[in-house]
Design an enzyme around this catalytic site. Sequence first.
Site, PDB file in Angstrom:
ATOM      1  N   ARG A   1     -30.377   0.219  -1.654  1.00 41.30           N
ATOM      2  CA  ARG A   1     -29.073  -0.348  -1.993  1.00 41.30           C
ATOM      3  C   ARG A   1     -28.916  -1.699  -1.317  1.00 41.30           C
ATOM      4  NH1 ARG A   1     -29.629   3.416  -4.609  1.00 41.30           N
ATOM      5  NH2 ARG A   1     -28.219   5.123  -5.158  1.00 41.30           N
TER       6      ARG A   1
ATOM      7  N   ASN B   1     -20.358   8.556   1.709  1.00 42.57           N
ATOM      8  CA  ASN B   1     -21.204   7.367   1.765  1.00 42.57           C
ATOM      9  C   ASN B   1     -22.097   7.403   3.002  1.00 42.57           C
ATOM     10  OD1 ASN B   1     -18.357   5.975   0.429  1.00 42.57           O
ATOM     11  ND2 ASN B   1     -20.287   5.896  -0.671  1.00 42.57           N
TER      12      ASN B   1
ATOM     13  N   ASN C   1     -22.708  -2.456  -1.751  1.00 41.90           N
ATOM     14  CA  ASN C   1     -22.292  -1.393  -0.821  1.00 41.90           C
ATOM     15  C   ASN C   1     -21.695  -1.957   0.469  1.00 41.90           C
ATOM     16  OD1 ASN C   1     -24.229  -0.236  -2.736  1.00 41.90           O
ATOM     17  ND2 ASN C   1     -24.030   1.611  -1.521  1.00 41.90           N
TER      18      ASN C   1
ATOM     19  N   SER D   1      -1.807   6.162   0.786  1.00 40.02           N
ATOM     20  CA  SER D   1      -2.460   7.420   0.386  1.00 40.02           C
ATOM     21  C   SER D   1      -3.824   7.551   1.051  1.00 40.02           C
ATOM     22  CB  SER D   1      -2.589   7.516  -1.137  1.00 40.02           C
ATOM     23  OG  SER D   1      -3.377   6.453  -1.629  1.00 40.02           O
ATOM     24  N   ASN D   2      -4.460   6.427   1.387  1.00 41.55           N
ATOM     25  CA  ASN D   2      -5.773   6.512   2.042  1.00 41.55           C
ATOM     26  C   ASN D   2      -5.880   5.533   3.212  1.00 41.55           C
ATOM     27  OD1 ASN D   2      -8.327   7.763   2.194  1.00 41.55           O
ATOM     28  ND2 ASN D   2      -9.296   5.990   1.230  1.00 41.55           N
TER      29      ASN D   2
ATOM     30  N   LYS E   1     -13.330   1.555 -13.456  1.00 42.54           N
ATOM     31  CA  LYS E   1     -13.659   0.144 -13.189  1.00 42.54           C
ATOM     32  C   LYS E   1     -14.078  -0.549 -14.489  1.00 42.54           C
ATOM     33  CE  LYS E   1     -12.890   0.192  -8.760  1.00 42.54           C
ATOM     34  NZ  LYS E   1     -11.670  -0.422  -8.239  1.00 42.54           N
TER      35      LYS E   1
ATOM     36  N   TYR F   1     -14.567   7.672 -11.699  1.00 43.16           N
ATOM     37  CA  TYR F   1     -14.229   6.498 -10.878  1.00 43.16           C
ATOM     38  C   TYR F   1     -14.855   5.239 -11.489  1.00 43.16           C
ATOM     39  CZ  TYR F   1     -14.989   2.990  -7.261  1.00 43.16           C
ATOM     40  OH  TYR F   1     -15.072   1.796  -6.582  1.00 43.16           O
TER      41      TYR F   1
ATOM     42  N   ASP G   1       0.866  -1.185   0.000  1.00 45.32           N
ATOM     43  CA  ASP G   1       0.000   0.000   0.000  1.00 45.32           C
ATOM     44  C   ASP G   1       0.899   1.231   0.000  1.00 45.32           C
ATOM     45  OD1 ASP G   1      -3.262   0.225   1.083  1.00 45.32           O
ATOM     46  OD2 ASP G   1      -2.069   2.053   0.841  1.00 45.32           O
TER      47      ASP G   1
ATOM     48  N   SER H   1     -16.939  -2.969  -9.132  1.00 46.38           N
ATOM     49  CA  SER H   1     -18.022  -2.337  -8.377  1.00 46.38           C
ATOM     50  C   SER H   1     -19.331  -2.461  -9.143  1.00 46.38           C
ATOM     51  CB  SER H   1     -17.673  -0.856  -8.201  1.00 46.38           C
ATOM     52  OG  SER H   1     -18.795  -0.126  -7.795  1.00 46.38           O
TER      53      SER H   1
HETATM   54  P1  NAD Z   1      -9.575   2.176   0.591  1.00 43.26           P
HETATM   55  O1  NAD Z   1      -9.271   3.545   0.075  1.00 43.26           O
HETATM   56  O2  NAD Z   1      -9.834   2.036   2.045  1.00 43.26           O
HETATM   57  O3  NAD Z   1      -8.416   1.167   0.175  1.00 43.26           O
HETATM   58  C1  NAD Z   1      -7.670   1.303  -1.002  1.00 43.26           C
HETATM   59  C2  NAD Z   1      -6.206   1.284  -0.602  1.00 43.26           C
HETATM   60  O4  NAD Z   1      -5.393   1.418  -1.773  1.00 43.26           O
HETATM   61  C3  NAD Z   1      -5.832   2.460   0.319  1.00 43.26           C
HETATM   62  O5  NAD Z   1      -5.223   1.941   1.478  1.00 43.26           O
HETATM   63  C4  NAD Z   1      -4.844   3.292  -0.509  1.00 43.26           C
HETATM   64  O6  NAD Z   1      -3.852   3.872   0.298  1.00 43.26           O
HETATM   65  C5  NAD Z   1      -4.306   2.259  -1.473  1.00 43.26           C
HETATM   66  N1  NAD Z   1      -3.817   2.768  -2.757  1.00 43.26           N
HETATM   67  C6  NAD Z   1      -4.432   3.620  -3.620  1.00 43.26           C
HETATM   68  N2  NAD Z   1      -3.676   3.817  -4.698  1.00 43.26           N
HETATM   69  C7  NAD Z   1      -2.552   3.061  -4.549  1.00 43.26           C
HETATM   70  C8  NAD Z   1      -1.410   2.822  -5.319  1.00 43.26           C
HETATM   71  N3  NAD Z   1      -1.220   3.435  -6.501  1.00 43.26           N
HETATM   72  N4  NAD Z   1      -0.455   1.998  -4.847  1.00 43.26           N
HETATM   73  C9  NAD Z   1      -0.613   1.384  -3.653  1.00 43.26           C
HETATM   74  N5  NAD Z   1      -1.686   1.561  -2.866  1.00 43.26           N
HETATM   75  C10 NAD Z   1      -2.645   2.388  -3.312  1.00 43.26           C
HETATM   76  O7  NAD Z   1     -10.806   1.618  -0.262  1.00 43.26           O
HETATM   77  P2  NAD Z   1     -11.675   0.295  -0.044  1.00 43.26           P
HETATM   78  O8  NAD Z   1     -13.034   0.734   0.315  1.00 43.26           O
HETATM   79  O9  NAD Z   1     -10.948  -0.664   0.800  1.00 43.26           O
HETATM   80  O10 NAD Z   1     -11.731  -0.219  -1.543  1.00 43.26           O
HETATM   81  C11 NAD Z   1     -10.866  -1.200  -2.047  1.00 43.26           C
HETATM   82  C12 NAD Z   1     -11.168  -1.440  -3.517  1.00 43.26           C
HETATM   83  O11 NAD Z   1     -12.535  -1.832  -3.652  1.00 43.26           O
HETATM   84  C13 NAD Z   1     -10.996  -0.203  -4.384  1.00 43.26           C
HETATM   85  O12 NAD Z   1     -10.462  -0.601  -5.632  1.00 43.26           O
HETATM   86  C14 NAD Z   1     -12.415   0.299  -4.548  1.00 43.26           C
HETATM   87  O13 NAD Z   1     -12.575   1.029  -5.740  1.00 43.26           O
HETATM   88  C15 NAD Z   1     -13.185  -1.005  -4.597  1.00 43.26           C
HETATM   89  N6  NAD Z   1     -14.590  -0.828  -4.208  1.00 43.26           N
HETATM   90  C16 NAD Z   1     -14.884  -0.250  -3.009  1.00 43.26           C
HETATM   91  C17 NAD Z   1     -16.216  -0.057  -2.656  1.00 43.26           C
HETATM   92  C18 NAD Z   1     -16.570   0.603  -1.355  1.00 43.26           C
HETATM   93  O14 NAD Z   1     -17.710   1.010  -1.175  1.00 43.26           O
HETATM   94  N7  NAD Z   1     -15.683   0.703  -0.378  1.00 43.26           N
HETATM   95  C19 NAD Z   1     -17.241  -0.454  -3.527  1.00 43.26           C
HETATM   96  C20 NAD Z   1     -16.894  -1.051  -4.738  1.00 43.26           C
HETATM   97  C21 NAD Z   1     -15.562  -1.240  -5.067  1.00 43.26           C
HETATM   98  C1  UD1 Z   2     -21.559   5.153  -4.165  1.00 41.55           C
HETATM   99  C2  UD1 Z   2     -21.040   5.333  -5.563  1.00 41.55           C
HETATM  100  C3  UD1 Z   2     -20.494   4.018  -6.080  1.00 41.55           C
HETATM  101  C4  UD1 Z   2     -19.444   3.476  -5.138  1.00 41.55           C
HETATM  102  C5  UD1 Z   2     -20.060   3.338  -3.749  1.00 41.55           C
HETATM  103  C6  UD1 Z   2     -19.040   2.928  -2.766  1.00 41.55           C
HETATM  104  C7  UD1 Z   2     -22.382   7.139  -6.576  1.00 41.55           C
HETATM  105  C8  UD1 Z   2     -23.411   7.471  -7.599  1.00 41.55           C
HETATM  106  N1  UD1 Z   2     -22.090   5.831  -6.433  1.00 41.55           N
HETATM  107  O1  UD1 Z   2     -22.655   4.258  -4.197  1.00 41.55           O
HETATM  108  O2  UD1 Z   2     -19.906   4.235  -7.337  1.00 41.55           O
HETATM  109  O3  UD1 Z   2     -18.979   2.201  -5.573  1.00 41.55           O
HETATM  110  O4  UD1 Z   2     -20.569   4.615  -3.336  1.00 41.55           O
HETATM  111  O5  UD1 Z   2     -19.677   2.487  -1.611  1.00 41.55           O
HETATM  112  O6  UD1 Z   2     -21.862   7.985  -5.906  1.00 41.55           O
HETATM  113  N2  UD1 Z   2     -27.304   8.846   0.914  1.00 41.55           N
HETATM  114  C9  UD1 Z   2     -27.990   9.800   1.657  1.00 41.55           C
HETATM  115  N3  UD1 Z   2     -27.262  10.675   2.415  1.00 41.55           N
HETATM  116  C10 UD1 Z   2     -25.887  10.638   2.479  1.00 41.55           C
HETATM  117  C11 UD1 Z   2     -25.200   9.662   1.718  1.00 41.55           C
HETATM  118  C12 UD1 Z   2     -25.939   8.791   0.936  1.00 41.55           C
HETATM  119  O7  UD1 Z   2     -29.213   9.852   1.638  1.00 41.55           O
HETATM  120  O8  UD1 Z   2     -25.289  11.468   3.181  1.00 41.55           O
HETATM  121  C13 UD1 Z   2     -28.087   7.867   0.125  1.00 41.55           C
HETATM  122  C14 UD1 Z   2     -27.787   7.882  -1.368  1.00 41.55           C
HETATM  123  O9  UD1 Z   2     -28.630   8.781  -2.028  1.00 41.55           O
HETATM  124  C15 UD1 Z   2     -28.059   6.409  -1.721  1.00 41.55           C
HETATM  125  C16 UD1 Z   2     -27.668   5.642  -0.463  1.00 41.55           C
HETATM  126  O10 UD1 Z   2     -27.710   6.599   0.594  1.00 41.55           O
HETATM  127  O11 UD1 Z   2     -29.448   6.217  -1.932  1.00 41.55           O
HETATM  128  C17 UD1 Z   2     -26.269   5.027  -0.519  1.00 41.55           C
HETATM  129  O12 UD1 Z   2     -25.327   6.043  -0.881  1.00 41.55           O
HETATM  130  P1  UD1 Z   2     -23.742   5.779  -0.850  1.00 41.55           P
HETATM  131  O13 UD1 Z   2     -23.353   5.181   0.445  1.00 41.55           O
HETATM  132  O14 UD1 Z   2     -23.077   7.037  -1.258  1.00 41.55           O
HETATM  133  O15 UD1 Z   2     -23.525   4.641  -1.936  1.00 41.55           O
HETATM  134  P2  UD1 Z   2     -23.962   4.612  -3.483  1.00 41.55           P
HETATM  135  O16 UD1 Z   2     -24.428   5.920  -3.947  1.00 41.55           O
HETATM  136  O17 UD1 Z   2     -24.859   3.448  -3.663  1.00 41.55           O
END
Ligand code: NAD
Ligand code: UD1
Length: 337
Positions: free
Chosen positions: A232, A200, A180, A35-36, A154, A150, A32, A125
Amino acid sequence: MKNILVTGGTGFIGSETAIALLENGYRPILVDNLSNSKEEVVDRIETITGTRPVFYKADCCDLAAFRDVFEKETIDGVIHFAGLKAVGESVSKPIEYYSNNLESTLNLLLLMREFGVKNLVFSSSATVYGVPKRVPLKEEDPVGNATNPYGETKIMIERILEDAQKADPSLNIALLRYFNPIGAHPSGLLGEDPNGIPNNLMPYICQVAVGKRKELHVFGDDYPTRDGTGIRDYIHVFDLAEGHVATLKRLEDKPGLVVYNLGTGKGTSVLELVHAFEEANGIKVPYVIDPRRSGDVAENFADVAKAEKELHWRSRFNVVDACKDAYRFQKKNPNGI
Ligand code: NAD
Ligand code: UD1
């Protein structure tokens, strides 16, 4: 398969998956760039499991630094979580999103080829489905037209991986489309730690619950759903983590390219999640109704039949469990990890 490279391994889903891997006898190798996420996560994984995972601070976009990991380690398979994931930020910083998410994946593919690594699980995703024509969403439903950069990364990466696998049929690649992810490790040591104002829903609810924010803004109550708020498919992050272990087992059958939805198959509305949180934690979550958020869809949940059948996996926790775990993490870590 034993030694599993986990890119993004200190992130929200990566750290939980590292625990699931350790608990199932694998040896995760975390990479890692922090960065996050924080290096402290490695200590916490050790506290939870009793084993300290190998950790490399390296950027997957830095080919030389990334190659160094492949040179030092024997790698049997890769789970590629590393990437930037904030939807709103991707609209204002598209170049950073395209370059980080695509370059890290292309570097990974180059190194897998150079070092003869054949197995890859990719974090995709449900966003790849764009605006769904029907729910529940099935894996064969059309992909395209994400509402933000974003999501486009994907879609592009899925295409790149399909092409790479066609060119080298000995590659086994699983595209996992997460719905989600919510919740946290039950220990309260690991969970979602967003920077700034959470985008989120669940992290926002948690911050309202601990008094960090005044009230939740519910984005729209005029959707054609049972209570007018968006629906969701919320899946506990630990279920998701176990889905990755199940997928690694599936790759041992050498399936080529496979695609799975990882969700619960159940839709929950915004207000239902708020009420589940209140019930789980015995606390009120004040909210106001705001206009719809642009880019949101009314309803989105998974058909999980394929994952259940082929991965022999299904989610075990419900949203009440996830609300308890998320709140515990928030209380124990008021300022993040
Ligand atoms: P996160 O940000 O907590 O984890 C991602 C990690 O990748 C972080 O620790 C960050 O520091 C690291 N990173 C980013 N760019 C990098 C790089 N170039 N080299 C090395 N490390 C790097 O996010 P997460 O929620 O754990 O998500 C993990 C994966 O799942 C991501 O690809 C995300 O797009 C995908 N995903 C997440 C969700 C969600 O809701 N959390 C939903 C669908 C898909
Ligand atoms: C969002 C992203 C999706 C990403 C996912 C990660 C968009 C359009 N989609 O999904 O690409 O993979 O996050 O988890 O942004 N809501 C509220 N109040 C808030 C926040 C959210 O009412 O403060 C509602 C939203 O309108 C939605 C639901 O809660 O109906 C879930 O939202 P969120 O957690 O942001 O996820 P997604 O939008 O489904």
